[in-house]
Write a protein that holds these residues in place. Structure first.
Motif, PDB file in Angstrom:
ATOM      1  N   GLU A 258       5.025   1.208  -0.126  1.00  0.00           N
ATOM      2  CA  GLU A 258       5.430   2.458  -0.512  1.00  0.00           C
ATOM      3  C   GLU A 258       5.414   3.497   0.464  1.00  0.00           C
ATOM      4  O   GLU A 258       4.270   4.110   0.660  1.00  0.00           O
ATOM      5  CB  GLU A 258       4.947   2.779  -1.832  1.00  0.00           C
ATOM      6  N   VAL A 259       6.482   3.942   1.078  1.00  0.00           N
ATOM      7  CA  VAL A 259       6.171   5.268   1.660  1.00  0.00           C
ATOM      8  C   VAL A 259       6.422   6.501   0.882  1.00  0.00           C
ATOM      9  O   VAL A 259       7.524   6.770   0.533  1.00  0.00           O
ATOM     10  CB  VAL A 259       7.334   5.419   3.110  1.00  0.00           C
ATOM     11  N   ALA A 260       5.323   7.152   0.467  1.00  0.00           N
ATOM     12  CA  ALA A 260       5.326   8.046  -0.524  1.00  0.00           C
ATOM     13  C   ALA A 260       6.242   9.501  -0.003  1.00  0.00           C
ATOM     14  O   ALA A 260       6.729  10.158  -0.678  1.00  0.00           O
ATOM     15  CB  ALA A 260       3.953   8.494  -1.067  1.00  0.00           C
TER      16      ALA A 260
ATOM     17  N   MET B  99       0.793  -1.337   0.070  1.00  0.00           N
ATOM     18  CA  MET B  99      -0.086   0.145   0.058  1.00  0.00           C
ATOM     19  C   MET B  99       0.837   1.317  -0.094  1.00  0.00           C
ATOM     20  O   MET B  99       2.064   1.198   0.395  1.00  0.00           O
ATOM     21  CB  MET B  99      -1.076   0.012   1.207  1.00  0.00           C
ATOM     22  N   ARG B 100       0.323   2.500  -0.508  1.00  0.00           N
ATOM     23  CA  ARG B 100       1.180   3.708  -0.339  1.00  0.00           C
ATOM     24  C   ARG B 100       0.688   4.427   1.108  1.00  0.00           C
ATOM     25  O   ARG B 100      -0.244   4.387   1.311  1.00  0.00           O
ATOM     26  CB  ARG B 100       0.719   4.476  -1.625  1.00  0.00           C
ATOM     27  N   ILE B 101       1.628   4.857   1.382  1.00  0.00           N
ATOM     28  CA  ILE B 101       1.677   5.262   2.900  1.00  0.00           C
ATOM     29  C   ILE B 101       2.165   6.742   3.080  1.00  0.00           C
ATOM     30  O   ILE B 101       3.436   6.964   2.312  1.00  0.00           O
ATOM     31  CB  ILE B 101       2.166   4.554   4.045  1.00  0.00           C
ATOM     32  N   VAL B 102       1.752   7.726   3.713  1.00  0.00           N
ATOM     33  CA  VAL B 102       2.384   9.217   3.928  1.00  0.00           C
ATOM     34  C   VAL B 102       2.463   8.881   5.527  1.00  0.00           C
ATOM     35  O   VAL B 102       1.653   8.637   6.347  1.00  0.00           O
ATOM     36  CB  VAL B 102       1.562  10.218   3.798  1.00  0.00           C
ATOM     37  N   LEU B 103       3.922   9.309   6.015  1.00  0.00           N
ATOM     38  CA  LEU B 103       4.035   8.841   7.455  1.00  0.00           C
ATOM     39  C   LEU B 103       4.431  10.349   8.090  1.00  0.00           C
ATOM     40  O   LEU B 103       5.257  11.201   7.417  1.00  0.00           O
ATOM     41  CB  LEU B 103       5.302   8.245   7.531  1.00  0.00           C
ATOM     42  N   ALA B 104       3.866  10.580   9.213  1.00  0.00           N
ATOM     43  CA  ALA B 104       4.070  11.980   9.731  1.00  0.00           C
ATOM     44  C   ALA B 104       4.729  11.648  11.317  1.00  0.00           C
ATOM     45  O   ALA B 104       3.935  11.054  11.908  1.00  0.00           O
ATOM     46  CB  ALA B 104       2.949  12.664   9.612  1.00  0.00           C
TER      47      ALA B 104
ATOM     48  N   HIS C  82      -0.023  13.320  -2.608  1.00  0.00           N
ATOM     49  CA  HIS C  82       0.261  11.736  -3.155  1.00  0.00           C
ATOM     50  C   HIS C  82      -0.798  10.866  -2.920  1.00  0.00           C
ATOM     51  O   HIS C  82      -1.022   9.863  -3.596  1.00  0.00           O
ATOM     52  CB  HIS C  82       1.497  11.089  -1.965  1.00  0.00           C
ATOM     53  N   ARG C  83      -1.925  11.340  -2.184  1.00  0.00           N
ATOM     54  CA  ARG C  83      -3.212  10.506  -2.218  1.00  0.00           C
ATOM     55  C   ARG C  83      -2.877   8.893  -1.624  1.00  0.00           C
ATOM     56  O   ARG C  83      -3.216   8.132  -2.442  1.00  0.00           O
ATOM     57  CB  ARG C  83      -4.087  10.441  -3.398  1.00  0.00           C
ATOM     58  N   PRO C  84      -2.468   8.862  -0.462  1.00  0.00           N
ATOM     59  CA  PRO C  84      -1.925   7.501  -0.233  1.00  0.00           C
ATOM     60  C   PRO C  84      -3.231   6.869   0.288  1.00  0.00           C
ATOM     61  O   PRO C  84      -4.333   7.243   0.439  1.00  0.00           O
ATOM     62  CB  PRO C  84      -1.169   7.883   1.188  1.00  0.00           C
ATOM     63  N   ASP C  85      -3.021   5.307   0.495  1.00  0.00           N
ATOM     64  CA  ASP C  85      -3.799   4.520   0.966  1.00  0.00           C
ATOM     65  C   ASP C  85      -4.162   4.865   2.649  1.00  0.00           C
ATOM     66  O   ASP C  85      -5.329   4.718   3.090  1.00  0.00           O
ATOM     67  CB  ASP C  85      -3.473   2.957   0.733  1.00  0.00           C
TER      68      ASP C  85
ATOM     69  N   ARG D 111     -11.452  15.715   4.166  1.00  0.00           N
ATOM     70  CA  ARG D 111     -11.109  16.074   2.923  1.00  0.00           C
ATOM     71  C   ARG D 111     -10.999  14.724   1.947  1.00  0.00           C
ATOM     72  O   ARG D 111     -11.335  14.927   0.723  1.00  0.00           O
ATOM     73  CB  ARG D 111      -9.857  16.712   2.830  1.00  0.00           C
ATOM     74  N   TRP D 112     -10.484  13.662   2.507  1.00  0.00           N
ATOM     75  CA  TRP D 112     -10.010  12.623   1.902  1.00  0.00           C
ATOM     76  C   TRP D 112     -10.767  11.450   2.416  1.00  0.00           C
ATOM     77  O   TRP D 112      -9.953  10.493   3.066  1.00  0.00           O
ATOM     78  CB  TRP D 112      -8.541  12.476   1.595  1.00  0.00           C
ATOM     79  N   PRO D 113     -12.174  11.126   2.501  1.00  0.00           N
ATOM     80  CA  PRO D 113     -12.856  10.042   3.307  1.00  0.00           C
ATOM     81  C   PRO D 113     -12.302   8.834   2.987  1.00  0.00           C
ATOM     82  O   PRO D 113     -12.460   7.851   3.907  1.00  0.00           O
ATOM     83  CB  PRO D 113     -14.276  10.476   3.021  1.00  0.00           C
ATOM     84  N   GLY D 114     -11.686   8.383   1.917  1.00  0.00           N
ATOM     85  CA  GLY D 114     -11.297   7.218   1.516  1.00  0.00           C
ATOM     86  C   GLY D 114      -9.859   6.748   2.077  1.00  0.00           C
ATOM     87  O   GLY D 114      -9.611   5.630   1.895  1.00  0.00           O
ATOM     88  N   THR D 115      -9.438   7.650   2.715  1.00  0.00           N
ATOM     89  CA  THR D 115      -7.861   7.485   3.298  1.00  0.00           C
ATOM     90  C   THR D 115      -7.985   6.767   4.642  1.00  0.00           C
ATOM     91  O   THR D 115      -8.593   7.491   5.494  1.00  0.00           O
ATOM     92  CB  THR D 115      -6.996   8.856   3.111  1.00  0.00           C
ATOM     93  N   GLY D 116      -7.197   5.786   4.645  1.00  0.00           N
ATOM     94  CA  GLY D 116      -7.081   5.170   6.261  1.00  0.00           C
ATOM     95  C   GLY D 116      -6.306   6.255   6.963  1.00  0.00           C
ATOM     96  O   GLY D 116      -5.345   6.818   6.571  1.00  0.00           O
ATOM     97  N   VAL D 117      -6.549   6.228   8.396  1.00  0.00           N
ATOM     98  CA  VAL D 117      -5.931   7.092   8.997  1.00  0.00           C
ATOM     99  C   VAL D 117      -5.419   6.371  10.374  1.00  0.00           C
ATOM    100  O   VAL D 117      -6.404   5.776  11.354  1.00  0.00           O
ATOM    101  CB  VAL D 117      -6.406   8.273   9.630  1.00  0.00           C
TER     102      VAL D 117
END
Length: 214
Positions: A26-28, A1-6, A44-47, A73-79
């Protein structure tokens, strides 16, 4: 999956990037501030987004507020939110609007790699993933007037695993009972929490929200 990390801790951020990459994800983007994570999601619109709670600029609840904005803003994105301590109000704010595809996990859980990756997978699939310690503390705090106090020890065990987002089959395996026994316990839990009129999967979500006080 594509991931954004903070994560503002460089050591933990780099460790998570390495772990996730080694697992084939994938860490976008890997960022250090709440503002940057929102920008990274837009780009990046991650998963899934994995974010700390306490981050710059104020080091209070910036990461949580960013998570709430991302879900809006992006309800399909898991958090999946990481926290140093159990803070019930943070878990409640995350779940209050829409509990699907959201997780709240203590940072210590990252060291238990299989548990962390399992929570990440469940959030990506649209389920709810709560840290077992959050569940334990909430259940332990039920008083005699609370519907949770009506639950038997076995029903509490089942709810404990439900709240972490596990399926009936997984719960049965973890508790070493049949799946039909788990289903009976869940129906009893719904009745005791006065959720018997709610339909389908939503009753599982409502059970989680009920003990969190949402």
């Amino acid at each position: 999956m594509r991931i954004v990390l903070a994560e503002d801790s460089t050591l933990l951020r780099e460790g998570l990037v390495r772990l996730l990459t080694e697992e084939g994800h994938e860490v976008a983007a890997a960022v250090a501030t709440a503002d940057d994570v929102v920008d990274a999601v837009a780009r990046h619109r991650p998963d899934v987004v994995v974010t700390d709670v306490r981050m710059p600029p104020t080091h209070t609840d910036d990461g949580l507020r960013a998570a709430l904005e991302i879900r809006r803003r992006w309800p399909g994105t898991g958090v999946l939110v990481l926290s140093q301590y159990v803070e019930k109000r943070y878990a409640t704010r995350l779940l209050a609007d829409r509990p699907e595809g959201v997780g709240y996990v203590l940072k210590d859980r990252v060291a238990q790699v299989d548990d962390f990756l399992d929570a990440l997978d469940r959030v990506a699939e649209g389920a709810t993933a709560l840290d077992p310690e959050v569940v334990r503390q909430v259940l332990a705090g039920a008083d005699r007037t609370d519907p949770l106090a009506r639950l038997t020890p076995r029903e509490r065990d089942v709810l404990h695993h439900m709240a972490q987002g596990h399926t009936n089959a997984t719960i049965a395996g973890r508790l070493h009972v049949s799946q039909s026994a788990v289903e009976k316990h869940i129906n009893t839990i719904f009745d005791k929490l006065e959720l018997s009129r709610a339909g389908g999967y939503s009753r599982r979500v409502l059970a989680v929200l009920r003990y969190l006080g949402v």
